[in-house]
Design a protein around this motif. Sequence first.
Motif, PDB file in Angstrom:
ATOM      1  N   SER A 206       0.848  -1.206   0.000  1.00 41.11           N
ATOM      2  CA  SER A 206       0.000   0.000   0.000  1.00 41.11           C
ATOM      3  C   SER A 206       0.876   1.246   0.000  1.00 41.11           C
ATOM      4  O   SER A 206       0.664   2.183  -0.777  1.00 41.11           O
ATOM      5  CB  SER A 206      -0.897   0.045   1.252  1.00 41.11           C
ATOM      6  OG  SER A 206      -1.690  -1.110   1.361  1.00 41.11           O
ATOM      7  N   LEU A 207       1.893   1.240   0.877  1.00 40.60           N
ATOM      8  CA  LEU A 207       2.783   2.406   0.979  1.00 40.60           C
ATOM      9  C   LEU A 207       3.527   2.634  -0.336  1.00 40.60           C
ATOM     10  O   LEU A 207       3.660   3.764  -0.802  1.00 40.60           O
ATOM     11  CB  LEU A 207       3.805   2.175   2.101  1.00 40.60           C
ATOM     12  CG  LEU A 207       3.259   2.336   3.511  1.00 40.60           C
ATOM     13  CD1 LEU A 207       4.127   1.586   4.517  1.00 40.60           C
ATOM     14  CD2 LEU A 207       3.189   3.817   3.887  1.00 40.60           C
ATOM     15  N   PHE A 208       3.993   1.566  -0.907  1.00 37.06           N
ATOM     16  CA  PHE A 208       4.729   1.662  -2.178  1.00 37.06           C
ATOM     17  C   PHE A 208       3.839   2.295  -3.249  1.00 37.06           C
ATOM     18  O   PHE A 208       4.236   3.231  -3.941  1.00 37.06           O
ATOM     19  CB  PHE A 208       5.176   0.252  -2.595  1.00 37.06           C
ATOM     20  CG  PHE A 208       6.081   0.229  -3.781  1.00 37.06           C
ATOM     21  CD1 PHE A 208       7.447   0.380  -3.630  1.00 37.06           C
ATOM     22  CD2 PHE A 208       5.578   0.065  -5.068  1.00 37.06           C
ATOM     23  CE1 PHE A 208       8.295   0.373  -4.727  1.00 37.06           C
ATOM     24  CE2 PHE A 208       6.412   0.060  -6.166  1.00 37.06           C
ATOM     25  CZ  PHE A 208       7.782   0.202  -6.000  1.00 37.06           C
TER      26      PHE A 208
ATOM     27  N   SER B 185      12.037   0.938   5.057  1.00 39.55           N
ATOM     28  CA  SER B 185      11.554   0.850   3.664  1.00 39.55           C
ATOM     29  C   SER B 185      11.102   2.206   3.106  1.00 39.55           C
ATOM     30  O   SER B 185      11.044   2.364   1.880  1.00 39.55           O
ATOM     31  CB  SER B 185      10.400  -0.147   3.557  1.00 39.55           C
ATOM     32  OG  SER B 185      10.880  -1.462   3.750  1.00 39.55           O
ATOM     33  N   TYR B 186      10.773   3.169   3.981  1.00 43.13           N
ATOM     34  CA  TYR B 186      10.253   4.451   3.449  1.00 43.13           C
ATOM     35  C   TYR B 186      11.219   5.134   2.479  1.00 43.13           C
ATOM     36  O   TYR B 186      10.826   5.501   1.370  1.00 43.13           O
ATOM     37  CB  TYR B 186       9.915   5.441   4.569  1.00 43.13           C
ATOM     38  CG  TYR B 186       8.875   5.013   5.576  1.00 43.13           C
ATOM     39  CD1 TYR B 186       7.723   4.331   5.205  1.00 43.13           C
ATOM     40  CD2 TYR B 186       9.029   5.346   6.922  1.00 43.13           C
ATOM     41  CE1 TYR B 186       6.764   3.973   6.150  1.00 43.13           C
ATOM     42  CE2 TYR B 186       8.077   5.000   7.869  1.00 43.13           C
ATOM     43  CZ  TYR B 186       6.958   4.308   7.483  1.00 43.13           C
ATOM     44  OH  TYR B 186       6.017   3.968   8.422  1.00 43.13           O
ATOM     45  N   PRO B 187      12.480   5.358   2.883  1.00 37.93           N
ATOM     46  CA  PRO B 187      13.356   6.101   1.962  1.00 37.93           C
ATOM     47  C   PRO B 187      13.562   5.379   0.636  1.00 37.93           C
ATOM     48  O   PRO B 187      13.621   6.022  -0.410  1.00 37.93           O
ATOM     49  CB  PRO B 187      14.695   6.197   2.726  1.00 37.93           C
ATOM     50  CG  PRO B 187      14.401   5.841   4.126  1.00 37.93           C
ATOM     51  CD  PRO B 187      13.157   5.026   4.149  1.00 37.93           C
TER      52      PRO B 187
ATOM     53  N   SER C 180      -1.179  -7.421   9.413  1.00 33.96           N
ATOM     54  CA  SER C 180      -0.011  -8.194   9.838  1.00 33.96           C
ATOM     55  C   SER C 180       0.219  -8.172  11.335  1.00 33.96           C
ATOM     56  O   SER C 180       0.530  -9.200  11.936  1.00 33.96           O
ATOM     57  CB  SER C 180       1.246  -7.655   9.141  1.00 33.96           C
ATOM     58  OG  SER C 180       1.222  -7.987   7.789  1.00 33.96           O
ATOM     59  N   LYS C 181       0.126  -6.992  11.932  1.00 30.58           N
ATOM     60  CA  LYS C 181       0.542  -6.850  13.328  1.00 30.58           C
ATOM     61  C   LYS C 181      -0.608  -7.140  14.281  1.00 30.58           C
ATOM     62  O   LYS C 181      -0.490  -7.977  15.173  1.00 30.58           O
ATOM     63  CB  LYS C 181       1.103  -5.451  13.572  1.00 30.58           C
ATOM     64  CG  LYS C 181       2.049  -4.945  12.499  1.00 30.58           C
ATOM     65  CD  LYS C 181       3.339  -5.728  12.400  1.00 30.58           C
ATOM     66  CE  LYS C 181       4.094  -5.338  11.140  1.00 30.58           C
ATOM     67  NZ  LYS C 181       5.411  -5.881  11.041  1.00 30.58           N
ATOM     68  N   ALA C 182      -1.749  -6.471  14.096  1.00 27.39           N
ATOM     69  CA  ALA C 182      -2.852  -6.604  15.056  1.00 27.39           C
ATOM     70  C   ALA C 182      -3.425  -8.019  15.062  1.00 27.39           C
ATOM     71  O   ALA C 182      -3.849  -8.509  16.113  1.00 27.39           O
ATOM     72  CB  ALA C 182      -3.951  -5.594  14.736  1.00 27.39           C
TER      73      ALA C 182
ATOM     74  N   TRP D 252      -0.165 -13.308   5.184  1.00 22.89           N
ATOM     75  CA  TRP D 252      -1.368 -13.229   4.350  1.00 22.89           C
ATOM     76  C   TRP D 252      -1.231 -12.161   3.270  1.00 22.89           C
ATOM     77  O   TRP D 252      -1.886 -12.222   2.241  1.00 22.89           O
ATOM     78  CB  TRP D 252      -2.587 -12.883   5.223  1.00 22.89           C
ATOM     79  CG  TRP D 252      -2.990 -13.941   6.177  1.00 22.89           C
ATOM     80  CD1 TRP D 252      -2.246 -14.475   7.186  1.00 22.89           C
ATOM     81  CD2 TRP D 252      -4.260 -14.580   6.223  1.00 22.89           C
ATOM     82  NE1 TRP D 252      -2.978 -15.409   7.870  1.00 22.89           N
ATOM     83  CE2 TRP D 252      -4.232 -15.490   7.298  1.00 22.89           C
ATOM     84  CE3 TRP D 252      -5.434 -14.466   5.470  1.00 22.89           C
ATOM     85  CZ2 TRP D 252      -5.318 -16.296   7.627  1.00 22.89           C
ATOM     86  CZ3 TRP D 252      -6.519 -15.247   5.805  1.00 22.89           C
ATOM     87  CH2 TRP D 252      -6.452 -16.160   6.868  1.00 22.89           C
ATOM     88  N   ARG D 253      -0.423 -11.162   3.562  1.00 25.78           N
ATOM     89  CA  ARG D 253      -0.159 -10.053   2.665  1.00 25.78           C
ATOM     90  C   ARG D 253      -1.428  -9.264   2.305  1.00 25.78           C
ATOM     91  O   ARG D 253      -1.848  -9.196   1.145  1.00 25.78           O
ATOM     92  CB  ARG D 253       0.578 -10.516   1.379  1.00 25.78           C
ATOM     93  CG  ARG D 253       1.797 -11.412   1.591  1.00 25.78           C
ATOM     94  CD  ARG D 253       2.800 -10.891   2.605  1.00 25.78           C
ATOM     95  NE  ARG D 253       3.276  -9.552   2.323  1.00 25.78           N
ATOM     96  CZ  ARG D 253       3.273  -8.559   3.244  1.00 25.78           C
ATOM     97  NH1 ARG D 253       2.848  -8.759   4.483  1.00 25.78           N
ATOM     98  NH2 ARG D 253       3.713  -7.376   2.919  1.00 25.78           N
ATOM     99  N   ILE D 254      -2.047  -8.701   3.316  1.00 33.72           N
ATOM    100  CA  ILE D 254      -3.195  -7.825   3.064  1.00 33.72           C
ATOM    101  C   ILE D 254      -2.991  -6.511   3.833  1.00 33.72           C
ATOM    102  O   ILE D 254      -2.782  -6.520   5.043  1.00 33.72           O
ATOM    103  CB  ILE D 254      -4.536  -8.447   3.544  1.00 33.72           C
ATOM    104  CG1 ILE D 254      -4.762  -9.840   2.949  1.00 33.72           C
ATOM    105  CG2 ILE D 254      -5.710  -7.520   3.204  1.00 33.72           C
ATOM    106  CD1 ILE D 254      -5.318  -9.878   1.567  1.00 33.72           C
ATOM    107  N   GLY D 255      -3.057  -5.411   3.106  1.00 32.14           N
ATOM    108  CA  GLY D 255      -3.004  -4.083   3.717  1.00 32.14           C
ATOM    109  C   GLY D 255      -4.003  -3.199   2.996  1.00 32.14           C
ATOM    110  O   GLY D 255      -4.604  -3.613   2.003  1.00 32.14           O
TER     111      GLY D 255
HETATM  112  N1  PMP Z   1       4.734  -0.164   8.178  1.00 33.61           N
HETATM  113  C1  PMP Z   1       5.535  -0.449   9.201  1.00 33.61           C
HETATM  114  C2  PMP Z   1       5.959   0.648  10.093  1.00 33.61           C
HETATM  115  C3  PMP Z   1       5.967  -1.756   9.433  1.00 33.61           C
HETATM  116  O1  PMP Z   1       6.765  -2.019  10.457  1.00 33.61           O
HETATM  117  C4  PMP Z   1       5.572  -2.776   8.567  1.00 33.61           C
HETATM  118  C5  PMP Z   1       6.136  -4.131   8.842  1.00 33.61           C
HETATM  119  N2  PMP Z   1       5.821  -5.159   8.210  1.00 33.61           N
HETATM  120  C6  PMP Z   1       4.722  -2.425   7.491  1.00 33.61           C
HETATM  121  C7  PMP Z   1       4.338  -1.120   7.326  1.00 33.61           C
HETATM  122  C8  PMP Z   1       4.271  -3.409   6.460  1.00 33.61           C
HETATM  123  O2  PMP Z   1       3.509  -4.444   6.942  1.00 33.61           O
HETATM  124  P1  PMP Z   1       2.808  -5.494   5.969  1.00 33.61           P
HETATM  125  O3  PMP Z   1       3.309  -5.249   4.599  1.00 33.61           O
HETATM  126  O4  PMP Z   1       3.176  -6.822   6.490  1.00 33.61           O
HETATM  127  O5  PMP Z   1       1.332  -5.221   6.065  1.00 33.61           O
END
Ligand code: PMP
Length: 387
Positions: free
Chosen positions: A102-104, A126-128, A236-238, A244-247
Motif C-alpha cells: 500500500s505504501l509503495f 523501507s520508506y526512503p 499483519s501486526k494486530a 497473508w499479505r493484506i493491507g
Molecule cells: N509499516 C511499518 C511501520 C511496518 O513495520 C511494517 C512491517 N511489516 C509495514 C508497514 C508493512 O507491513 P505489511 O506489509 O506486512 O502489512
Amino acid sequence: MDLNRRITAIPPSVTLSITSKAKALLQAGEDVCSFGAGEPDFDTPEHIKKAAAKALADGCTKYAPTAGLPALREAVAEKLQSDNGLTFDPQQIIVSDGAKHSLFNVIMTICSEGDEVIIPTPYWLSYPEMVRVAGARPVFVASTEANGFKVTPDQLEKAITGKTKAVIINSPSNPTGSVYSEKELSQLAQVLVKHDLYVISDEIYEKILYDGVSHKSIASVSDELFKKTIVVNGFSKAYSMTGWRIGYIGAPFEITKPMTALQSHSTSGATTFAQHGAIVALTGPQDCVADMVAAFSERREYLHKRLTDIKGVDCPKPEGAFYLFPNIGELGLDSLAFSERLLNEHKVAVVPGKPFGHDENIRLSYACSMDNIREGMDRLETFIASL
Ligand code: PMP
Ligand code: GLU
C-alpha cells in the motif's frame, strides 16, 4: 550491465534479511535467539483462518476486483469510522498485498521526479527506498531521544521547501515505539495544512499500545488535513497475519483512482481468499487482539528492565508497537558491528539501528517468546560484559 539504476541502487531490506537469516539458522538446528522479526510469534486466530479456508473450499479462487472485495472495502470503511472517527466512502478504500505494498503504491502515485518527502528519523527502513524508487528525494528530520523520538512542528516547518510533496508519519513507530499524542498531532497538522502537503499516515501498530495510551489518527485532528491524508493500515501486526499479505489505505479520491489503475497493471489486486479472512478479522471478535497485546505488554516490561539494568545501555520505554530501541553508543561499536558480532559470537539476532537512520542504536523486537527473551538477554549481557 545496463540495468535500471533506481532499482540497482536499492539495498535489500535488513529487517527481512535478518529475520530470514535467523529463521534459516533455527531450521538448521542452530540455537539462535531472535529479536529480529517485526512479526508476532502467534498463529493467526482460528476464526480468521477458518473464514479463509471456507472461502477457498467455496471456490473463491478467482480474481477479486482490483481495489479489493466490496465487502472488505466496506468493512475497512466501517473500521476507520468506528475506531478512528474517519468517514471514508468504501470507494476510497484500496486493498493491496500488505501495508508495505500500500505504501509503495501511494508513494508511486503521489511523487514525481524531484519531489521531496519528509521522513522523521528514526524511520522504518523501507520508506526512503520507496521514495527513491519513485524518483523523489527523502528529506530526513532528526528526532531525539530527549524528545521521545518525535519531531516538533518547528523542525517540520524548517524542512519544508517548495519541492516538498508529502510527510510520512508513523505512530506508533517502528523502530522506536513512540506514540504521538493528539495535541502533538494537532500541532504538526497546522504546519501541514499551511503548506498544503500530503500526509502518509502509517498506522499499522495502532492496536499495539500500553499503559492506557490511546491512538489518534492525524487524519482525525483536522478536517482540512483529512482531505490530504492517506491512512495506511493492515492486518499483519494486530491480527498476526504477516504471511497473508493484506493491507489497505483510506485516501482522497484523487489518490485512489490513479492508484487503482497502477495496481491494475501490477498485481491486479490482493489474494481473493485471504481477503475473505481479512473481512472476518475486522468484523469478528476482537479479544484476540487484546490477548496478544497483553502478552506483548508482559514481555515489554521484562525486556525493558533487563536492558536498563545493563551498564552502558540506555533504553526509553515506549508506549506502542513491539520494539525497544536502546542506545548502545557508549559500548564502543557501531550498530552494524555490534549486531554482527552478537549474532556470530552469541547467536543472538537484533537489527542494527543504521538502516533506521540511528547508528548508535539497535532494535529488539519482543514479538517473540518469553523463553527467547530470557535466554537472549543472558547472552546479550555476556556479550556486553566481554566488550
Ligand atoms: N509499516 C511499518 C511501520 C511496518 O513495520 C511494517 C512491517 N511489516 C509495514 C508497514 C508493512 O507491513 P505489511 O506489509 O506486512 O502489512
Ligand atoms: N516490518 C517488520 C520489521 O520491521 C517486518 C519486516 C519488514 O517488513 O520490513 O521487522
